[in-house]
Write a protein that holds these residues in place. Structure first.
Motif, PDB file in Angstrom:
ATOM      1  N   ILE A  20      58.439 102.588  10.481  1.00 31.69           N
ATOM      2  CA  ILE A  20      57.778 101.722   9.543  1.00 31.69           C
ATOM      3  C   ILE A  20      57.354 102.451   8.305  1.00 31.69           C
ATOM      4  CG2 ILE A  20      55.795 100.083   9.236  1.00 31.69           C
ATOM      5  CD1 ILE A  20      56.103  99.837  12.151  1.00 31.69           C
ATOM      6  N   VAL A  21      57.671 101.973   7.097  1.00 27.66           N
ATOM      7  CA  VAL A  21      57.320 102.434   5.701  1.00 27.66           C
ATOM      8  C   VAL A  21      56.252 101.438   5.329  1.00 27.66           C
ATOM      9  CG1 VAL A  21      57.700 103.159   3.509  1.00 27.66           C
ATOM     10  CG2 VAL A  21      59.565 103.629   5.446  1.00 27.66           C
ATOM     11  N   ALA A  22      54.887 101.921   5.050  1.00 26.16           N
ATOM     12  CA  ALA A  22      53.686 101.147   4.837  1.00 26.16           C
ATOM     13  C   ALA A  22      54.038 100.621   3.241  1.00 26.16           C
ATOM     14  CB  ALA A  22      52.327 101.974   4.783  1.00 26.16           C
ATOM     15  N   ALA A  23      53.321  99.674   3.012  1.00 27.98           N
ATOM     16  CA  ALA A  23      53.203  98.977   1.569  1.00 27.98           C
ATOM     17  C   ALA A  23      52.975 100.197   0.546  1.00 27.98           C
ATOM     18  CB  ALA A  23      52.231  97.821   1.484  1.00 27.98           C
ATOM     19  N   ASN A  24      53.536 100.158  -0.552  1.00 28.39           N
ATOM     20  CA  ASN A  24      53.347 101.240  -1.761  1.00 28.39           C
ATOM     21  C   ASN A  24      53.459 102.517  -1.176  1.00 28.39           C
ATOM     22  OD1 ASN A  24      52.777  99.076  -3.636  1.00 28.39           O
ATOM     23  ND2 ASN A  24      51.152  98.693  -2.774  1.00 28.39           N
ATOM     24  N   ALA A  25      54.046 102.940  -0.207  1.00 33.58           N
ATOM     25  CA  ALA A  25      54.280 104.253   0.047  1.00 33.58           C
ATOM     26  C   ALA A  25      55.503 104.988  -0.538  1.00 33.58           C
ATOM     27  CB  ALA A  25      54.852 104.372   1.624  1.00 33.58           C
ATOM     28  N   VAL A  26      55.248 106.156  -0.970  1.00 32.90           N
ATOM     29  CA  VAL A  26      56.329 106.997  -2.154  1.00 32.90           C
ATOM     30  C   VAL A  26      56.911 107.968  -0.862  1.00 32.90           C
ATOM     31  CG1 VAL A  26      56.675 108.171  -3.809  1.00 32.90           C
ATOM     32  CG2 VAL A  26      55.142 106.584  -4.052  1.00 32.90           C
ATOM     33  N   VAL A  27      58.329 107.664  -0.512  1.00 36.56           N
ATOM     34  CA  VAL A  27      58.852 108.467   0.512  1.00 36.56           C
ATOM     35  C   VAL A  27      59.735 109.437  -0.151  1.00 36.56           C
ATOM     36  CG1 VAL A  27      60.439 108.419   2.502  1.00 36.56           C
ATOM     37  CG2 VAL A  27      58.599 106.443   2.244  1.00 36.56           C
ATOM     38  N   THR A  28      59.197 110.673  -0.130  1.00 37.84           N
ATOM     39  CA  THR A  28      60.096 111.945  -0.781  1.00 37.84           C
ATOM     40  C   THR A  28      61.020 112.736   0.228  1.00 37.84           C
ATOM     41  OG1 THR A  28      58.083 113.246  -0.872  1.00 37.84           O
ATOM     42  CG2 THR A  28      58.429 111.914  -2.788  1.00 37.84           C
ATOM     43  N   LYS A  29      60.617 112.764   1.435  1.00 34.23           N
ATOM     44  CA  LYS A  29      61.076 113.318   2.566  1.00 34.23           C
ATOM     45  C   LYS A  29      61.416 112.697   3.728  1.00 34.23           C
ATOM     46  CE  LYS A  29      58.288 117.374   1.348  1.00 34.23           C
ATOM     47  NZ  LYS A  29      57.070 118.175   1.162  1.00 34.23           N
ATOM     48  N   ASP A  30      62.395 113.035   4.450  1.00 39.10           N
ATOM     49  CA  ASP A  30      63.093 112.357   5.588  1.00 39.10           C
ATOM     50  C   ASP A  30      61.495 111.798   6.768  1.00 39.10           C
ATOM     51  OD1 ASP A  30      65.655 112.940   4.597  1.00 39.10           O
ATOM     52  OD2 ASP A  30      65.983 114.378   6.331  1.00 39.10           O
ATOM     53  N   VAL A  31      61.938 110.881   7.081  1.00 32.17           N
ATOM     54  CA  VAL A  31      60.965 110.329   8.044  1.00 32.17           C
ATOM     55  C   VAL A  31      61.733 110.205   9.393  1.00 32.17           C
ATOM     56  CG1 VAL A  31      59.797 108.346   8.717  1.00 32.17           C
ATOM     57  CG2 VAL A  31      60.058 108.557   6.441  1.00 32.17           C
ATOM     58  N   PRO A  32      60.967 111.063  10.216  1.00 32.09           N
ATOM     59  CA  PRO A  32      61.491 111.303  11.743  1.00 32.09           C
ATOM     60  C   PRO A  32      61.478 109.942  12.468  1.00 32.09           C
ATOM     61  CG  PRO A  32      59.732 112.940  11.279  1.00 32.09           C
ATOM     62  CD  PRO A  32      59.869 111.848  10.107  1.00 32.09           C
ATOM     63  N   GLU A  33      62.592 109.887  13.325  1.00 30.60           N
ATOM     64  CA  GLU A  33      62.692 108.514  14.142  1.00 30.60           C
ATOM     65  C   GLU A  33      61.218 108.531  14.814  1.00 30.60           C
ATOM     66  OE1 GLU A  33      65.034 107.584  18.335  1.00 30.60           O
ATOM     67  OE2 GLU A  33      65.972 108.581  16.907  1.00 30.60           O
ATOM     68  N   GLY A  34      60.796 106.925  15.017  1.00 29.92           N
ATOM     69  CA  GLY A  34      59.757 106.366  15.694  1.00 29.92           C
ATOM     70  C   GLY A  34      58.540 106.792  14.940  1.00 29.92           C
ATOM     71  N   THR A  35      58.395 107.032  13.592  1.00 29.00           N
ATOM     72  CA  THR A  35      57.376 107.366  12.885  1.00 29.00           C
ATOM     73  C   THR A  35      56.888 106.300  11.838  1.00 29.00           C
ATOM     74  OG1 THR A  35      57.934 109.494  13.047  1.00 29.00           O
ATOM     75  CG2 THR A  35      56.259 109.183  11.336  1.00 29.00           C
ATOM     76  N   ILE A  36      55.569 105.988  11.725  1.00 28.36           N
ATOM     77  CA  ILE A  36      55.145 105.178  10.477  1.00 28.36           C
ATOM     78  C   ILE A  36      54.620 106.483   9.439  1.00 28.36           C
ATOM     79  CG2 ILE A  36      53.311 103.294  10.009  1.00 28.36           C
ATOM     80  CD1 ILE A  36      53.465 102.720  13.073  1.00 28.36           C
ATOM     81  N   VAL A  37      55.057 105.815   8.220  1.00 31.90           N
ATOM     82  CA  VAL A  37      54.538 106.709   7.124  1.00 31.90           C
ATOM     83  C   VAL A  37      53.837 105.714   6.104  1.00 31.90           C
ATOM     84  CG1 VAL A  37      56.161 108.346   7.351  1.00 31.90           C
ATOM     85  CG2 VAL A  37      56.665 106.728   5.954  1.00 31.90           C
ATOM     86  N   GLY A  38      52.938 106.449   5.632  1.00 27.65           N
ATOM     87  CA  GLY A  38      52.291 105.660   4.231  1.00 27.65           C
ATOM     88  C   GLY A  38      51.573 106.700   3.296  1.00 27.65           C
ATOM     89  N   GLY A  39      51.178 106.198   2.262  1.00 31.14           N
ATOM     90  CA  GLY A  39      50.590 107.004   1.273  1.00 31.14           C
ATOM     91  C   GLY A  39      51.612 107.490  -0.019  1.00 31.14           C
ATOM     92  N   ASN A  40      50.884 108.231  -0.789  1.00 32.13           N
ATOM     93  CA  ASN A  40      51.723 108.892  -1.920  1.00 32.13           C
ATOM     94  C   ASN A  40      51.318 110.184  -2.146  1.00 32.13           C
ATOM     95  OD1 ASN A  40      53.092 109.759  -4.402  1.00 32.13           O
ATOM     96  ND2 ASN A  40      51.724 108.044  -5.511  1.00 32.13           N
ATOM     97  N   PRO A  41      52.013 111.293  -1.813  1.00 28.83           N
ATOM     98  CA  PRO A  41      53.470 111.253  -0.931  1.00 28.83           C
ATOM     99  C   PRO A  41      53.227 110.535   0.439  1.00 28.83           C
ATOM    100  CG  PRO A  41      52.945 113.256  -1.203  1.00 28.83           C
ATOM    101  CD  PRO A  41      51.820 112.789  -1.957  1.00 28.83           C
ATOM    102  N   ALA A  42      53.954 109.865   1.080  1.00 33.47           N
ATOM    103  CA  ALA A  42      54.113 109.303   2.215  1.00 33.47           C
ATOM    104  C   ALA A  42      54.015 110.320   3.322  1.00 33.47           C
ATOM    105  CB  ALA A  42      55.315 108.701   2.577  1.00 33.47           C
ATOM    106  N   ARG A  43      52.999 110.174   4.165  1.00 32.62           N
ATOM    107  CA  ARG A  43      52.955 111.145   5.229  1.00 32.62           C
ATOM    108  C   ARG A  43      53.135 110.254   6.597  1.00 32.62           C
ATOM    109  NH1 ARG A  43      48.024 110.133   6.984  1.00 32.62           N
ATOM    110  NH2 ARG A  43      46.202 109.346   5.401  1.00 32.62           N
ATOM    111  N   ALA A  44      53.079 110.994   7.864  1.00 31.75           N
ATOM    112  CA  ALA A  44      52.977 110.399   9.009  1.00 31.75           C
ATOM    113  C   ALA A  44      51.554 109.888   9.593  1.00 31.75           C
ATOM    114  CB  ALA A  44      53.466 111.333  10.139  1.00 31.75           C
ATOM    115  N   ILE A  45      51.678 108.395   9.864  1.00 29.84           N
ATOM    116  CA  ILE A  45      50.347 107.751  10.246  1.00 29.84           C
ATOM    117  C   ILE A  45      50.243 107.881  11.774  1.00 29.84           C
ATOM    118  CG2 ILE A  45      49.066 105.601  10.028  1.00 29.84           C
ATOM    119  CD1 ILE A  45      50.189 105.105   7.370  1.00 29.84           C
TER     120      ILE A  45
END
Length: 166
Positions: free
Chosen positions: A102-127
């Motif tokens: 799941i990529v949260a609203a308004n997240a800025v994803v600049t790096k790969d997101v590992p399987e089974g992870t929720i990311v959010g923020g700018n830059p996106a980080r694992a939540i």
């Protein structure tokens, strides 16, 4: 205009976005994909919210082309199966979003997101993990996810005590 006559998924396919299964795009996909839509691959059971963007190039090199005319940065974007991309999320060049993410609203994803992870923020980080999210969602569920349209709206109003006169 071609984009006005197609549904969002149909338009995305018409400009070259590769879809390897069922994809749902909410809202318009007219400006969702940058100038290289053919570098975007979306796998099965992917949901993309309004205003998400996929940018496969880096325009930051443009001012330097006077001295280095061949300078160019671009890379594919891949969204693997069972993913949700939130409203306004920005997915940058070279990123792979793993299965069940799941990529949260308004997240800025600049790096790969590992399987089974929720990311959010700018830059996106694992939540947290999607397994943790699912466990919490089950305890708070309204139990109406199978409904749609007017029936679901009526249930929201009933659950939250909103009368038709409001």
């Amino acid at each position: 205009m071609l984009h006005a006559k197609l549904d969002p998924v149909g338009y995305a396919q018409s400009i070259g976005v590769r879809m390897l299964g069922h994809v749902t795009i909410y809202g318009s996909s007219y400006d969702m994909f940058s100038t290289e839509p053919y570098l975007v691959t979306l796998h099965d059971n992917v949901f993309i919210s309004i205003g998400a963007r996929f940018i496969c190039h880096d325009g930051g090199v443009l001012p330097f082309r006077r001295v280095e005319p061949t300078l160019d940065l671009a890379a594919p974007i891949t969204v693997e199966a069972n993913c949700f991309i939130g409203t306004g999320a920005l997915i940058m060049r070279g990123v792979t979003i793993g299965n069940n993410c799941i990529v949260a609203a308004n997240a800025v994803v600049t790096k790969d997101v590992p399987e089974g992870t929720i990311v959010g923020g700018n830059p996106a980080r694992a939540i947290r993990s999607t397994a943790e999210y699912l466990a919490a969602a089950r305890t708070r569920s309204l139990g109406i996810g199978h409904m749609d349209g007017d029936r679901k709206h009526r249930e929201y109003k009933r659950i939250f005590g909103i009368g038709d006169d409001q």
